[in-house]
Design a protein around this motif. Sequence first.
Motif, PDB file in Angstrom:
ATOM      1  N   HIS A  28      81.450 -50.766  70.912  1.00 50.68           N
ATOM      2  CA  HIS A  28      81.010 -52.406  71.373  1.00 50.68           C
ATOM      3  C   HIS A  28      80.672 -52.324  72.896  1.00 50.68           C
ATOM      4  N   VAL A  29      79.554 -52.988  73.243  1.00 57.62           N
ATOM      5  CA  VAL A  29      79.313 -53.190  74.444  1.00 57.62           C
ATOM      6  C   VAL A  29      79.001 -54.850  74.757  1.00 57.62           C
ATOM      7  N   ASP A  30      79.512 -55.127  75.787  1.00 64.35           N
ATOM      8  CA  ASP A  30      79.557 -56.678  76.173  1.00 64.35           C
ATOM      9  C   ASP A  30      79.370 -56.809  77.792  1.00 64.35           C
ATOM     10  N   ASP A  31      79.137 -57.765  78.121  1.00 69.91           N
ATOM     11  CA  ASP A  31      79.240 -58.186  79.786  1.00 69.91           C
ATOM     12  C   ASP A  31      80.730 -57.957  80.119  1.00 69.91           C
ATOM     13  N   GLY A  32      80.932 -56.810  81.035  1.00 69.70           N
ATOM     14  CA  GLY A  32      82.300 -56.806  81.215  1.00 69.70           C
ATOM     15  C   GLY A  32      83.319 -56.046  80.550  1.00 69.70           C
ATOM     16  N   GLU A  33      82.827 -55.645  79.123  1.00 69.60           N
ATOM     17  CA  GLU A  33      83.639 -55.018  78.226  1.00 69.60           C
ATOM     18  C   GLU A  33      83.139 -54.103  77.345  1.00 69.60           C
ATOM     19  N   VAL A  34      83.780 -52.896  77.056  1.00 71.74           N
ATOM     20  CA  VAL A  34      83.254 -51.849  76.493  1.00 71.74           C
ATOM     21  C   VAL A  34      84.222 -51.225  75.665  1.00 71.74           C
ATOM     22  N   GLN A  35      84.121 -50.896  74.347  1.00 70.80           N
ATOM     23  CA  GLN A  35      84.970 -50.426  73.296  1.00 70.80           C
ATOM     24  C   GLN A  35      84.615 -49.015  72.817  1.00 70.80           C
ATOM     25  N   ALA A  68      82.601 -51.339  83.759  1.00 68.03           N
ATOM     26  CA  ALA A  68      82.006 -51.398  84.977  1.00 68.03           C
ATOM     27  C   ALA A  68      80.644 -51.530  85.065  1.00 68.03           C
ATOM     28  N   LEU A  69      79.961 -50.638  84.435  1.00 63.47           N
ATOM     29  CA  LEU A  69      78.539 -50.147  84.265  1.00 63.47           C
ATOM     30  C   LEU A  69      77.844 -51.338  83.842  1.00 63.47           C
ATOM     31  N   THR A  70      78.301 -52.451  83.365  1.00 65.35           N
ATOM     32  CA  THR A  70      77.727 -53.677  82.652  1.00 65.35           C
ATOM     33  C   THR A  70      77.445 -54.639  83.752  1.00 65.35           C
ATOM     34  N   ARG A  71      78.273 -54.440  84.902  1.00 67.88           N
ATOM     35  CA  ARG A  71      78.292 -55.462  86.124  1.00 67.88           C
ATOM     36  C   ARG A  71      77.718 -54.719  87.090  1.00 67.88           C
ATOM     37  N   ALA A  72      77.355 -53.481  87.260  1.00 62.34           N
ATOM     38  CA  ALA A  72      76.939 -52.628  88.391  1.00 62.34           C
ATOM     39  C   ALA A  72      75.331 -53.112  88.585  1.00 62.34           C
ATOM     40  N   PRO A  73      75.182 -53.091  90.018  1.00 61.87           N
ATOM     41  CA  PRO A  73      73.691 -53.364  90.241  1.00 61.87           C
ATOM     42  C   PRO A  73      72.755 -52.544  89.936  1.00 61.87           C
ATOM     43  N   ALA A  74      71.592 -53.158  89.721  1.00 61.88           N
ATOM     44  CA  ALA A  74      70.576 -52.378  88.844  1.00 61.88           C
ATOM     45  C   ALA A  74      70.393 -51.297  89.936  1.00 61.88           C
ATOM     46  N   GLY A  75      69.754 -50.039  89.077  1.00 61.17           N
ATOM     47  CA  GLY A  75      69.413 -48.834  89.792  1.00 61.17           C
ATOM     48  C   GLY A  75      70.666 -48.041  90.425  1.00 61.17           C
ATOM     49  N   SER A  76      71.825 -48.275  89.737  1.00 62.00           N
ATOM     50  CA  SER A  76      72.935 -47.738  90.120  1.00 62.00           C
ATOM     51  C   SER A  76      73.713 -47.148  88.913  1.00 62.00           C
ATOM     52  N   ASP A  77      74.530 -46.078  89.182  1.00 60.44           N
ATOM     53  CA  ASP A  77      75.688 -45.757  88.203  1.00 60.44           C
ATOM     54  C   ASP A  77      76.887 -45.848  88.581  1.00 60.44           C
ATOM     55  N   VAL A  78      77.907 -45.381  87.823  1.00 59.49           N
ATOM     56  CA  VAL A  78      79.389 -45.679  88.348  1.00 59.49           C
ATOM     57  C   VAL A  78      79.936 -44.239  88.186  1.00 59.49           C
ATOM     58  N   VAL A  79      81.034 -44.194  88.940  1.00 59.82           N
ATOM     59  CA  VAL A  79      82.181 -43.199  88.756  1.00 59.82           C
ATOM     60  C   VAL A  79      83.424 -43.685  89.016  1.00 59.82           C
ATOM     61  N   THR A  80      84.349 -42.933  88.503  1.00 57.55           N
ATOM     62  CA  THR A  80      85.679 -43.326  88.625  1.00 57.55           C
ATOM     63  C   THR A  80      86.282 -42.968  90.081  1.00 57.55           C
ATOM     64  N   ALA A  81      86.911 -43.661  90.833  1.00 58.83           N
ATOM     65  CA  ALA A  81      87.506 -43.430  92.068  1.00 58.83           C
ATOM     66  C   ALA A  81      88.878 -43.288  91.778  1.00 58.83           C
ATOM     67  N   GLU A  82      89.639 -43.915  90.876  1.00 52.59           N
ATOM     68  CA  GLU A  82      91.160 -43.779  90.766  1.00 52.59           C
ATOM     69  C   GLU A  82      91.608 -44.530  89.472  1.00 52.59           C
ATOM     70  N   PHE A  83      92.664 -44.010  88.834  1.00 55.24           N
ATOM     71  CA  PHE A  83      93.072 -44.885  87.776  1.00 55.24           C
ATOM     72  C   PHE A  83      94.678 -44.540  87.535  1.00 55.24           C
ATOM     73  N   LYS A  84      95.142 -45.578  87.117  1.00 56.62           N
ATOM     74  CA  LYS A  84      96.822 -45.628  86.822  1.00 56.62           C
ATOM     75  C   LYS A  84      96.717 -45.593  85.301  1.00 56.62           C
ATOM     76  N   ILE A  85      97.527 -44.861  84.783  1.00 53.94           N
ATOM     77  CA  ILE A  85      97.820 -45.015  83.191  1.00 53.94           C
ATOM     78  C   ILE A  85      99.217 -44.979  82.902  1.00 53.94           C
ATOM     79  N   LYS A 101      87.968 -53.546  80.450  1.00 57.80           N
ATOM     80  CA  LYS A 101      87.476 -54.855  80.637  1.00 57.80           C
ATOM     81  C   LYS A 101      87.358 -54.752  82.155  1.00 57.80           C
ATOM     82  N   VAL A 102      86.345 -55.558  82.780  1.00 59.06           N
ATOM     83  CA  VAL A 102      86.209 -55.897  84.106  1.00 59.06           C
ATOM     84  C   VAL A 102      87.066 -56.884  84.656  1.00 59.06           C
ATOM     85  N   GLN A 103      87.784 -56.694  85.607  1.00 59.23           N
ATOM     86  CA  GLN A 103      88.840 -57.931  86.253  1.00 59.23           C
ATOM     87  C   GLN A 103      88.051 -58.215  87.487  1.00 59.23           C
ATOM     88  N   ASN A 104      87.468 -57.410  88.267  1.00 61.49           N
ATOM     89  CA  ASN A 104      86.653 -58.184  89.292  1.00 61.49           C
ATOM     90  C   ASN A 104      85.461 -57.182  89.752  1.00 61.49           C
TER      91      ASN A 104
END
Length: 141
Positions: A28-35, A68-85, A101-104
């Motif tokens: 699933h892909v939606d604005d700010g959410e991916v499954q 995050a990619l669903t909210r990224a500026p046009a012409g850009s990609d995304v990479v993970t800087a950090e995560f806590k699991i 889900k995007v929080q901010n």
Amino acid sequence: MDNEMQQRVARSFDAQGLMATLGAKLLHVDDGEVQIELPYAAHLTQQHGYLHAGAVSSILDSACGYAALTRAPAGSDVVTAEFKINLMRPAIGERFIAIGKVQNAGRMLTVTNGEVRAFSAGADAYKVVALMQATIVSVVR
């Protein structure tokens, strides 16, 4: 969510060798959410037969990144800087769904959170097996 964004996420997801190796599918892909869905497979387990934390982390990291990619500026990609699991309980189930889900969303950094849900055979009920918070960086191509 526009079809162009869904296709952008799908193209990027299809280019990921790890997701193909794991057998993960974009659900699933939606604005700010991916499954992302991952079926149980014996070759993805750890020594006790649970889905390995590496597989759990990988699908959740990708779900958060693509959200995050669903909210990224046009012409850009995304990479993970950090995560806590947090691994809440053993990953036991027939299939697993990672929800990011995007929080901010900022211009350069996007904060996301997500969870992995474990589903048993034929059941609609699930158990949350992992929680994540991630910071995703927008990178100009």
